[in-house]
Design a protein around this motif. Structure first.
Motif, PDB file in Angstrom:
ATOM      1  N   MET A   1     -17.200  96.607 -16.366  1.00  0.00           N
ATOM      2  CA  MET A   1     -18.510  95.851 -15.977  1.00  0.00           C
ATOM      3  C   MET A   1     -19.601  96.526 -16.665  1.00  0.00           C
ATOM      4  SD  MET A   1     -20.054  95.112 -12.204  1.00  0.00           S
ATOM      5  CE  MET A   1     -21.503  94.094 -12.052  1.00  0.00           C
ATOM      6  N   THR A   2     -20.480  95.626 -17.283  1.00  0.00           N
ATOM      7  CA  THR A   2     -21.506  95.957 -18.318  1.00  0.00           C
ATOM      8  C   THR A   2     -22.705  96.026 -17.300  1.00  0.00           C
ATOM      9  OG1 THR A   2     -20.486  95.029 -20.102  1.00  0.00           O
ATOM     10  CG2 THR A   2     -22.903  95.525 -20.270  1.00  0.00           C
ATOM     11  N   VAL A   3     -23.346  97.240 -17.248  1.00  0.00           N
ATOM     12  CA  VAL A   3     -24.719  97.055 -16.715  1.00  0.00           C
ATOM     13  C   VAL A   3     -26.213  97.028 -17.373  1.00  0.00           C
ATOM     14  CG1 VAL A   3     -26.257  98.891 -15.348  1.00  0.00           C
ATOM     15  CG2 VAL A   3     -23.612  99.074 -14.883  1.00  0.00           C
ATOM     16  N   THR A   4     -26.598  96.074 -17.320  1.00  0.00           N
ATOM     17  CA  THR A   4     -27.974  95.296 -17.726  1.00  0.00           C
ATOM     18  C   THR A   4     -28.844  96.273 -17.729  1.00  0.00           C
ATOM     19  OG1 THR A   4     -27.311  93.058 -17.281  1.00  0.00           O
ATOM     20  CG2 THR A   4     -29.501  93.691 -18.202  1.00  0.00           C
ATOM     21  N   ASN A   5     -29.439  96.826 -18.841  1.00  0.00           N
ATOM     22  CA  ASN A   5     -30.490  97.826 -19.031  1.00  0.00           C
ATOM     23  C   ASN A   5     -31.719  97.020 -18.864  1.00  0.00           C
ATOM     24  OD1 ASN A   5     -32.013 100.191 -19.387  1.00  0.00           O
ATOM     25  ND2 ASN A   5     -32.142  99.760 -21.849  1.00  0.00           N
ATOM     26  N   ILE A   6     -32.360  97.305 -17.729  1.00  0.00           N
ATOM     27  CA  ILE A   6     -33.850  96.672 -17.451  1.00  0.00           C
ATOM     28  C   ILE A   6     -34.791  97.870 -17.720  1.00  0.00           C
ATOM     29  CG2 ILE A   6     -35.043  95.735 -15.766  1.00  0.00           C
ATOM     30  CD1 ILE A   6     -32.647  94.676 -14.374  1.00  0.00           C
ATOM     31  N   GLN A   7     -35.759  97.392 -18.489  1.00  0.00           N
ATOM     32  CA  GLN A   7     -36.913  98.272 -18.999  1.00  0.00           C
ATOM     33  C   GLN A   7     -38.253  97.438 -18.735  1.00  0.00           C
ATOM     34  OE1 GLN A   7     -35.392  98.858 -23.015  1.00  0.00           O
ATOM     35  NE2 GLN A   7     -35.459 101.166 -22.589  1.00  0.00           N
ATOM     36  N   GLU A   8     -39.304  98.404 -18.720  1.00  0.00           N
ATOM     37  CA  GLU A   8     -40.547  98.151 -18.504  1.00  0.00           C
ATOM     38  C   GLU A   8     -41.575  98.524 -19.634  1.00  0.00           C
ATOM     39  OE1 GLU A   8     -42.114  99.078 -14.662  1.00  0.00           O
ATOM     40  OE2 GLU A   8     -41.040  97.646 -13.433  1.00  0.00           O
ATOM     41  N   ILE A   9     -42.252  97.636 -20.167  1.00  0.00           N
ATOM     42  CA  ILE A   9     -43.250  98.144 -21.213  1.00  0.00           C
ATOM     43  C   ILE A   9     -44.345  98.896 -20.495  1.00  0.00           C
ATOM     44  CG2 ILE A   9     -44.772  97.300 -23.020  1.00  0.00           C
ATOM     45  CD1 ILE A   9     -43.247  94.753 -23.245  1.00  0.00           C
ATOM     46  N   GLU A  10     -44.666  99.881 -21.279  1.00  0.00           N
ATOM     47  CA  GLU A  10     -45.327 101.057 -20.481  1.00  0.00           C
ATOM     48  C   GLU A  10     -46.873 101.121 -21.354  1.00  0.00           C
ATOM     49  OE1 GLU A  10     -43.585 104.588 -19.778  1.00  0.00           O
ATOM     50  OE2 GLU A  10     -42.193 103.774 -18.405  1.00  0.00           O
ATOM     51  N   PHE A  11     -46.856 100.511 -22.707  1.00  0.00           N
ATOM     52  CA  PHE A  11     -47.872 100.955 -23.638  1.00  0.00           C
ATOM     53  C   PHE A  11     -48.941  99.765 -23.172  1.00  0.00           C
ATOM     54  CE2 PHE A  11     -44.775  98.424 -25.931  1.00  0.00           C
ATOM     55  CZ  PHE A  11     -45.366  97.344 -26.488  1.00  0.00           C
ATOM     56  N   ALA A  12     -50.117 100.013 -23.512  1.00  0.00           N
ATOM     57  CA  ALA A  12     -51.416  99.152 -23.484  1.00  0.00           C
ATOM     58  C   ALA A  12     -51.387  98.119 -24.500  1.00  0.00           C
ATOM     59  CB  ALA A  12     -52.525  99.670 -23.383  1.00  0.00           C
ATOM     60  N   HIS A  13     -50.828  96.958 -24.206  1.00  0.00           N
ATOM     61  CA  HIS A  13     -50.714  95.710 -25.236  1.00  0.00           C
ATOM     62  C   HIS A  13     -52.021  95.206 -25.542  1.00  0.00           C
ATOM     63  CE1 HIS A  13     -49.448  94.063 -21.483  1.00  0.00           C
ATOM     64  NE2 HIS A  13     -50.155  92.993 -21.745  1.00  0.00           N
ATOM     65  N   ALA A  14     -51.973  94.494 -26.677  1.00  0.00           N
ATOM     66  CA  ALA A  14     -53.121  93.937 -27.042  1.00  0.00           C
ATOM     67  C   ALA A  14     -53.198  92.447 -26.216  1.00  0.00           C
ATOM     68  CB  ALA A  14     -53.166  93.221 -28.423  1.00  0.00           C
ATOM     69  N   LYS A  15     -54.412  92.247 -25.593  1.00  0.00           N
ATOM     70  CA  LYS A  15     -54.554  90.818 -24.852  1.00  0.00           C
ATOM     71  C   LYS A  15     -55.597  89.902 -25.605  1.00  0.00           C
ATOM     72  CE  LYS A  15     -54.045  93.204 -20.530  1.00  0.00           C
ATOM     73  NZ  LYS A  15     -53.813  94.511 -21.121  1.00  0.00           N
ATOM     74  N   SER A  16     -55.340  88.554 -25.573  1.00  0.00           N
ATOM     75  CA  SER A  16     -56.556  87.685 -26.107  1.00  0.00           C
ATOM     76  C   SER A  16     -56.356  86.235 -25.309  1.00  0.00           C
ATOM     77  CB  SER A  16     -56.063  87.476 -27.500  1.00  0.00           C
ATOM     78  OG  SER A  16     -54.883  86.953 -27.620  1.00  0.00           O
ATOM     79  N   GLU A  17     -57.303  85.646 -25.368  1.00  0.00           N
ATOM     80  CA  GLU A  17     -57.501  84.569 -24.447  1.00  0.00           C
ATOM     81  C   GLU A  17     -56.638  83.306 -25.375  1.00  0.00           C
ATOM     82  OE1 GLU A  17     -58.576  83.884 -21.622  1.00  0.00           O
ATOM     83  OE2 GLU A  17     -59.163  86.096 -21.265  1.00  0.00           O
ATOM     84  N   TYR A  18     -56.182  82.405 -24.415  1.00  0.00           N
ATOM     85  CA  TYR A  18     -55.723  81.158 -25.209  1.00  0.00           C
ATOM     86  C   TYR A  18     -56.630  80.244 -25.085  1.00  0.00           C
ATOM     87  CZ  TYR A  18     -52.186  77.325 -25.857  1.00  0.00           C
ATOM     88  OH  TYR A  18     -51.453  76.372 -26.347  1.00  0.00           O
ATOM     89  N   TYR A  19     -56.988  79.577 -26.502  1.00  0.00           N
ATOM     90  CA  TYR A  19     -57.886  78.640 -26.851  1.00  0.00           C
ATOM     91  C   TYR A  19     -59.356  78.855 -26.078  1.00  0.00           C
ATOM     92  CZ  TYR A  19     -54.926  75.401 -29.020  1.00  0.00           C
ATOM     93  OH  TYR A  19     -53.649  74.965 -29.900  1.00  0.00           O
TER      94      TYR A  19
END
Length: 258
Positions: A1-19
Motif C-alpha cells: 500500500m502506497t502512503v501519500t506524502n503530504i507536505q506543507e509549504i513553509e517559505f514566505a510565498h509572494a502575495k498579490s491582489e486579484y484585480y
C-alpha cells in the motif's frame, strides 16, 4: 500500500491582489437569465473582475414585487465577498431601481460597502444621455403600463422629455428573455417617435444589446440599453475607457463622467 506524502509549504510565498481596484459587484435578480452574460460579453477584455450575487425577486413584475427586493438587499450585498472591497456595485434591475429609489439603493449598498461606487441601469442611462447630449427619448420596455408610468416619471424628473413609452406587457421575468431580438427591433422601428433624439431599451433581462448597432444605423440616433449603459457607467466610475464594437455610439465616446 502506497502512503501519500503530504507536505506543507513553509517559505514566505509572494502575495498579490486579484484585480485590485477593478472589481464590479453585480446584484442580479434570481429570475434574470441574461444580465450576467450580457455584462461579461461587454466587459470581457476590459480588465475588470465581475462578482455576482442574486437577490430575491418574485413574479409578477409589478410595483409591489419590485419594491420588495429592498428587503433582501442587505443580505445580497453582505454576501458579496464579505469584508472585502468591491469597487463598483451594480444593481442589475432598471424597474427595481425606479421602484425602490436611487437614493435608497445607494445608501443601503454603501452602508455595507462604504468605499464602493454605485450604479444601476437607469442612473447609468441618465449619465449616458447627458454624455450624448440628448434629452428627447423614446423608451421601449417589456413592462406593464403601471411600471412604465413609473419609469417615464423617473426620467421626466431627471429633466428628460419622454416623447413615448411602449411595453411588451410581460409579467414574468424569465419571459422577458424569451422576447426575440427580432421582436425588439420591430417594436423599435414601429414605435420610435419621429422627434426623438435617442432610444432607450429598458430592462437587464431584455436581449437588446444584439440589436444596438443595426438600430443605430437604421434610425440614425443613439440606442441605449440597460446592460450596455450599466457596463459603460461602471467603467466610467472605475476611470476606464473601453471601446467595443457591440457597444454602439455610447462606447465610442471619449468622456469621463462620475
Amino acid at each position: 500500500m502506497t502512503v501519500t506524502n503530504i507536505q506543507e509549504i513553509e517559505f514566505a510565498h509572494a502575495k498579490s491582489e486579484y484585480y485590485p481596484d477593478c472589481k464590479i459587484g453585480l446584484i442580479a435578480l434570481r429570475t434574470d437569465h441574461l444580465v450576467e452574460d450580457a455584462m461579461r460579453s461587454l466587459l470581457c477584455d476590459s480588465g475588470v473582475s465581475i462578482i455576482t450575487n442574486r437577490i430575491t425577486f418574485n413574479d409578477p413584475i409589478n410595483k409591489e414585487n419590485l419594491q420588495a427586493m429592498e428587503l433582501d438587499l442587505e443580505r445580497a450585498v453582505t454576501d458579496m465577498l464579505p469584508g472585502k472591497q468591491i469597487d463598483v456595485v451594480a444593481f442589475g434591475c432598471s424597474s427595481g431601481t425606479v421602484a425602490i429609489g436611487e437614493k435608497t439603493l445607494t445608501e443601503k449598498i454603501r452602508k455595507i460597502k462604504p468605499t464602493a461606487r454605485v450604479t444601476n441601469p437607469v442612473t447609468a442611462a441618465t449619465s449616458a444621455f447627458s454624455a450624448l447630449g440628448v434629452k428627447k427619448l423614446t423608451i421601449i420596455t417589456p413592462y406593464i403600463s403601471e411600471v412604465n408610468k413609473a419609469v417615464a416619471q423617473f426620467f421626466t424628473d431627471k429633466g428628460l422629455d419622454i416623447l413615448n413609452i411602449t411595453g411588451f406587457n410581460v409579467m414574468a421575468d424569465a419571459d422577458i428573455t424569451r422576447i426575440d431580438p427580432a421582436a425588439i427591433k420591430k417594436a423599435a422601428l414601429e414605435y420610435v417617435h419621429p422627434d426623438t433624439e435617442a432610444l432607450f431599451l429598458s430592462c437587464t433581462a431584455l436581449r437588446s444589446i444584439e440589436v444596438i448597432e443595426e438600430l443605430e444605423e437604421k434610425l440614425g440616433i443613439p440606442v441605449i440599453t440597460s446592460n450596455q449603459a450599466m457596463a459603460w457607467h461602471a467603467l466610467q466610475l472605475l476611470g476606464k475607457h473601453h471601446a467595443i464594437r457591440a457597444g454602439g455610439r455610447l462606447f465610442s465616446l471619449d468622456v469621463n463622467v462620475s
